[in-house]
Design a protein around this motif. Structure first.
Motif, mmCIF file in Angstrom:
data_model
loop_
_atom_site.group_PDB
_atom_site.id
_atom_site.type_symbol
_atom_site.label_atom_id
_atom_site.label_comp_id
_atom_site.label_asym_id
_atom_site.label_seq_id
_atom_site.Cartn_x
_atom_site.Cartn_y
_atom_site.Cartn_z
ATOM 1 N N ARG A 37 34.780 53.710 12.290
ATOM 2 C CA ARG A 37 34.914 54.186 13.627
ATOM 3 C C ARG A 37 33.924 55.271 13.868
ATOM 4 N NH1 ARG A 37 37.966 58.311 15.118
ATOM 5 N NH2 ARG A 37 38.665 58.960 12.990
ATOM 6 N N GLU A 38 33.327 55.262 15.092
ATOM 7 C CA GLU A 38 32.557 56.586 15.481
ATOM 8 C C GLU A 38 33.295 57.681 15.632
ATOM 9 O OE1 GLU A 38 29.475 56.231 16.206
ATOM 10 O OE2 GLU A 38 29.269 54.022 15.495
ATOM 11 N N LEU A 39 32.738 58.909 15.294
ATOM 12 C CA LEU A 39 33.513 60.038 15.406
ATOM 13 C C LEU A 39 33.358 60.684 16.765
ATOM 14 C CD1 LEU A 39 32.090 61.706 12.111
ATOM 15 C CD2 LEU A 39 34.278 60.728 12.525
ATOM 16 N N ASP A 40 34.231 61.254 17.243
ATOM 17 C CA ASP A 40 34.493 61.986 18.490
ATOM 18 C C ASP A 40 33.729 63.410 18.743
ATOM 19 O OD1 ASP A 40 36.042 63.539 17.667
ATOM 20 O OD2 ASP A 40 38.084 62.582 18.340
ATOM 21 N N GLU A 41 33.590 63.865 19.763
ATOM 22 C CA GLU A 41 32.656 65.083 19.914
ATOM 23 C C GLU A 41 33.359 66.303 19.088
ATOM 24 O OE1 GLU A 41 32.060 65.996 24.071
ATOM 25 O OE2 GLU A 41 31.090 64.213 24.366
ATOM 26 N N ASP A 42 34.581 66.469 18.964
ATOM 27 C CA ASP A 42 35.496 67.355 18.482
ATOM 28 C C ASP A 42 35.156 67.081 16.920
ATOM 29 O OD1 ASP A 42 36.369 68.535 20.692
ATOM 30 O OD2 ASP A 42 38.275 67.286 20.701
#
Length: 292
Positions: free
Chosen positions: A275-280
């Protein structure tokens, strides 16, 4: 080079096995080891007949090092006259015999125009009466396999004769190897039709190209059936381009049997989903690295 040093492609292996010819297989291995094909007959202790059949088989499969030249002479086709036909009938016993044999096979009397075509087979293309007889029977059998009981026309046979001449088919061994190759091909097409549940009709030209490519890829029956089922589930029916994309993907991954495909599917399913990591999350990782 020895046999154990060879790296024989899957495609060549499939072609050789389909012929069920031990002589062709031995001759192929002999040539692949870097030996001179012209010395093979003596080196392998083959009779002229066995060597002729084996070499013709490899040539038809495209596995012979030197392609045979076309037999069609340069220049325009000759325009035979009635006089030419009558002279041949009067002076050439082999042509008279061929004329009678062709009439017997086709079940009809040949007219003068048809005899001109037949004369072209012997004089212009240089085919022997035995090869012409095989050619005529082949054309008749091909029409019967397509569901018709009518005899082929001499124009139809002429078209096939020129196709044979283009491929250098001018001996009984070459003709037998060509017909065997066609029988293997037709059997493969009929089998794929059965696997994709097509009944009561021939494949279209586009469908046949797809089926031919699948046969050349070397899939087993269960793999093709699996691709067909997935195509029907995902598209609601047989969609040839969709099924072709499935089989091409498996082929490129080296998956040609149902067992290999199932094992690959299980391996993919067992992998944790990435899964791609989000900005936070990315910012938190950056802060941790800065603190460190």
């Amino acid at each position: 080079m020895t046999v154990t040093d060879l790296n024989i492609s899957r495609e060549d292996t499939r072609k050789i096995l389909a012929t069920a010819s031990g002589d062709a297989a031995i001759l192929y291995l002999y040539i692949q080891c870097g030996n001179d094909p012209s010395e093979a007959e003596t080196a392998l202790n083959m009779s002229a007949g066995r060597f002729g059949c084996a070499s013709a088989t490899l040539r038809q499969l495209g596995l012979w090092p030197d392609d045979k030249k076309t037999m069609i002479p340069a220049g325009e086709r000759p325009n035979y006259t009635e006089r030419d036909v009558f002279d041949a009938m009067d002076s050439d016993a082999s042509f008279r015999s061929l004329y009678g044999e062709v009439q017997r096979v086709l079940g009809k009397t040949l007219n003068t125009e048809e005899l001109k075509i037949l004369l072209g087979f012997t004089r212009y293309l240089g085919l022997t009466p035995d090869v012409i007889s095989v050619l005529v029977n082949y054309c008749k059998d091909r029409i019967r396999q397509r569901g018709s009981n009518r005899a082929p026309s001499l124009r139809t046979i002429e078209k096939e004769a020129y196709a044979w001449a283009e491929q250098g088919i001018d001996t009984m061994e070459e003709a037998a190897a060509f017909i065997q190759k066609q029988n293997v091909y037709n059997s493969a097409m009929a089998h794929i039709k059965h696997l994709v549940q097509i009944r009561g009709r021939r494949l279209t030209a586009a469908e046949e190209r797809y089926a031919q490519s699948w046969a050349q890829m070397g899939f087993d029956d269960a793999a093709i059936s699996m691709a067909y089922e997935r195509t029907c589930i995902n598209t609601g029916g047989l969609k040839w381009p969709y099924m072709n994309s499935i089989l091409k993907r498996w082929h490129e991954a080296g998956l040609h049997s149902a067992d290999q495909i199932i094992a690959s599917d299980r391996k993919v399913a067992a992998k944790p989903e990435r899964r791609e990591l989000d900005e936070d999350e990315l910012a938190a990782i950056a802060r941790m690295m800065q603190e460190d």
